[in-house]
Write a protein that holds these residues in place. Structure first.
Motif, short mmCIF file in Angstrom:
data_model
loop_
_atom_site.label_atom_id
_atom_site.label_comp_id
_atom_site.label_asym_id
_atom_site.label_seq_id
_atom_site.Cartn_x
_atom_site.Cartn_y
_atom_site.Cartn_z
N ILE A 144 0.84 -1.19 0.00
CA ILE A 144 0.00 0.00 0.00
C ILE A 144 0.88 1.25 0.00
N PHE A 145 0.61 2.15 -0.93
CA PHE A 145 1.27 3.46 -0.97
C PHE A 145 0.16 4.51 -0.79
N PRO A 146 -0.09 4.89 0.47
CA PRO A 146 -1.27 5.70 0.77
C PRO A 146 -1.04 7.20 0.64
N SER A 147 -2.14 7.91 0.63
CA SER A 147 -2.12 9.35 0.87
C SER A 147 -2.41 9.52 2.36
N TYR A 148 -2.87 10.67 2.77
CA TYR A 148 -3.01 10.94 4.21
C TYR A 148 -4.43 10.75 4.75
N ARG A 149 -5.31 10.08 3.97
CA ARG A 149 -6.66 9.85 4.47
C ARG A 149 -7.04 8.38 4.36
N GLN A 150 -6.03 7.51 4.47
CA GLN A 150 -6.27 6.07 4.36
C GLN A 150 -6.02 5.35 5.68
N GLN A 151 -6.34 5.99 6.80
CA GLN A 151 -6.18 5.33 8.10
C GLN A 151 -7.02 4.05 8.18
#
Length: 438
Positions: A144-151
């Motif tokens: 997973i390479f997330p942004s900052y809203r994938q908690q």
């Protein structure tokens, strides 16, 4: 002095004398604070009307899906059409449980920021399906390479709540040792790459990781998430180019929640076409999905994952959703959008839609939902109290000062040893009685 001969450009200039002046188009959102809201201009197709092509189809065959909107749940809360993943009710209840946990976590952390326990937090209210439902369609070791809203992905993968809160508080229990801003998690064990505050950098990283996986003959794929505003960054387009050229086994999830920090999606190109349609120019598969329909999101992600695993190549998925809350705790959305937008959003709320679907199946009820919400709130409360024992903002309970020099080299070079020793001496001189956490 000789007269200058008439040039072709002079004649062209004379011909423009009666032409209108050029004008610059500046995108404007449909609604501003105080305006009445009516989303009638959005084309919302009926659930189940979208064809589901073969996962190994040519990328160009997904063209209709780039302009349509894949939907499974109808207004009667029942599932329709070929995109219905036909999930077992137990899986749906598990998904709903993750939704409830993220909502409880967001609410508690938001209050904590307002109480001065941390400097910053970002909620994902209304966007839970874009991360949780999608992640459930992937293998647990897919990267997973997330942004900052994938908690929600970390919660779905079982990352301890206490560790998440320690990172938000940047305290002595923070596994990242205070080196990241709050909410920018990282966990190798959970195949969750470090979140970066630099927009869209995760997209070429995801493509590169996927390429490496293919080079090694591995079976794992990569998935990345990026906001629609960040698709205007050059990194995103570099990622699409490499993904297309090398047929990388990667999924590019674009979360179109209508708003960046305070600018609407038109500034990233939404007035001209859909974000899913950007896939067409690169020759990769594209899908535009109802981001508030948990079943549709799961199905689209599963389709893309199966395609990548079978060497079918990359897929760009646009999750059409809505950011119900502010961009972050530093943002006041009432300053740039109508307060009515959240209530008028035609695709509803993903948590409510999944709950109502389970109720329609006879597999859930309001009493069990209330009990689940209460249990999640209590679990988050217990984890928060435990994390707070490691310190909160301004408490001084941090990792030892020397750790700022660690974890870069296997063996600390001589010049960093000298810097470390000098810094520690100066700190001891300035604070002879010591400071908490040192």
């Amino acid at each position: 002095m000789a007269k200058r001969p008439i040039e072709a450009g002079d004649q062209a200039a004379d011909n423009r004398a009666n032409q209108p002046s050029l004008t610059l188009h500046v995108p404007e959102p449909t609604y501003r604070p105080g305006d009445p809201v009516d989303f009638a201009h959005l084309e919302i197709p009926d659930a189940g009307n979208q064809a589901r092509p073969d996962e190994q189809c040519e990328a160009k065959e997904t063209l209709p899906l780039c302009y349509d909107l894949v939907r499974v749940l109808g207004d009667d809360n029942k599932a329709y059409g070929p995109w219905d993943p036909k999930l077992d009710p137990e899986i749906l209840r598990t998904m709903l449980g993750h939704f409830a946990m993220v909502r409880a976590f967001d609410e508690r952390m938001f209050r904590g920021q307002r109480q001065g326990k941390t400097s910053f937090y970002m909620k994902c209210t209304g966007e839970e399906a874009t991360s949780i439902s999608a992640a459930m369609a992937l293998a647990s070791d897919d990267m997973i390479f997330p942004s900052y809203r994938q908690q929600g992905i970390l919660i779905q993968r079982g990352y301890p709540l206490v560790d998440m809160i320690n990172q938000i508080y940047s305290n002595k229990g923070d596994k990242l040792k205070g080196r990241q801003l709050p909410i920018m998690y990282s966990s190798r064990k959970h195949s969750f790459f470090s979140i970066s505050g630099n927009l869209a950098t995760q997209t070429p990283q995801a493509v590169g990781w996927a390429m490496a996986s293919a080079i090694k003959g591995d079976t794992r794929i990569a998935a990345t998430w990026v906001g629609e505003g960040s698709t205007a960054e050059g990194d995103f387009h570099s990622a699409c180019t490499f993904a297309a050229v090398y047929n990388a086994p990667v999924i590019l999830n674009v979360v179109n929640n209508q708003w960046a920090i305070s600018s609407f999606s038109g500034f990233a190109g939404a007035e001209r076409t859909t974000f899913a349609a950007r896939a067409l120019g690169y020759g990769i598969a594209g899908i535009r999905v109802d981001g508030n329909d948990p079943l549709a999101v799961y199905a689209a992600e599963q389709w893309a994952a199966n395609r990548a695993r079978a060497n079918g190549g990359p897929t760009l998925i646009e999750h059409f959703t809505y950011r119900a809350e502010g961009h972050s705790t530093s943002d006041d959305p009432s300053g740039y959008r109508s307060a009515q937008e959240r209530d008028e959003w035609p695709l509803g709320d993903p948590v409510t839609r999944l709950k109502n679907h389970l109720i329609a199946l006879g597999e859930w009820d309001e009493d069990r939902q209330a009990a689940m919400d209460l249990a999640c709130a209590e679990e988050v409360k217990v984890a928060t109290k435990q994390a707070e024992q490691n310190g909160i903002l301004g408490h001084g309970l941090h990792h030892p000062f020397r750790t700022m020099f660690e974890d870069v080299f296997e063996e600390l070079p001589w010049h960093l040893k000298e810097q470390s020793e000098q810094a520690i001496r100066e700190r001891e001189t300035k604070f002879p009685e010591g400071r908490p956490g040192t």
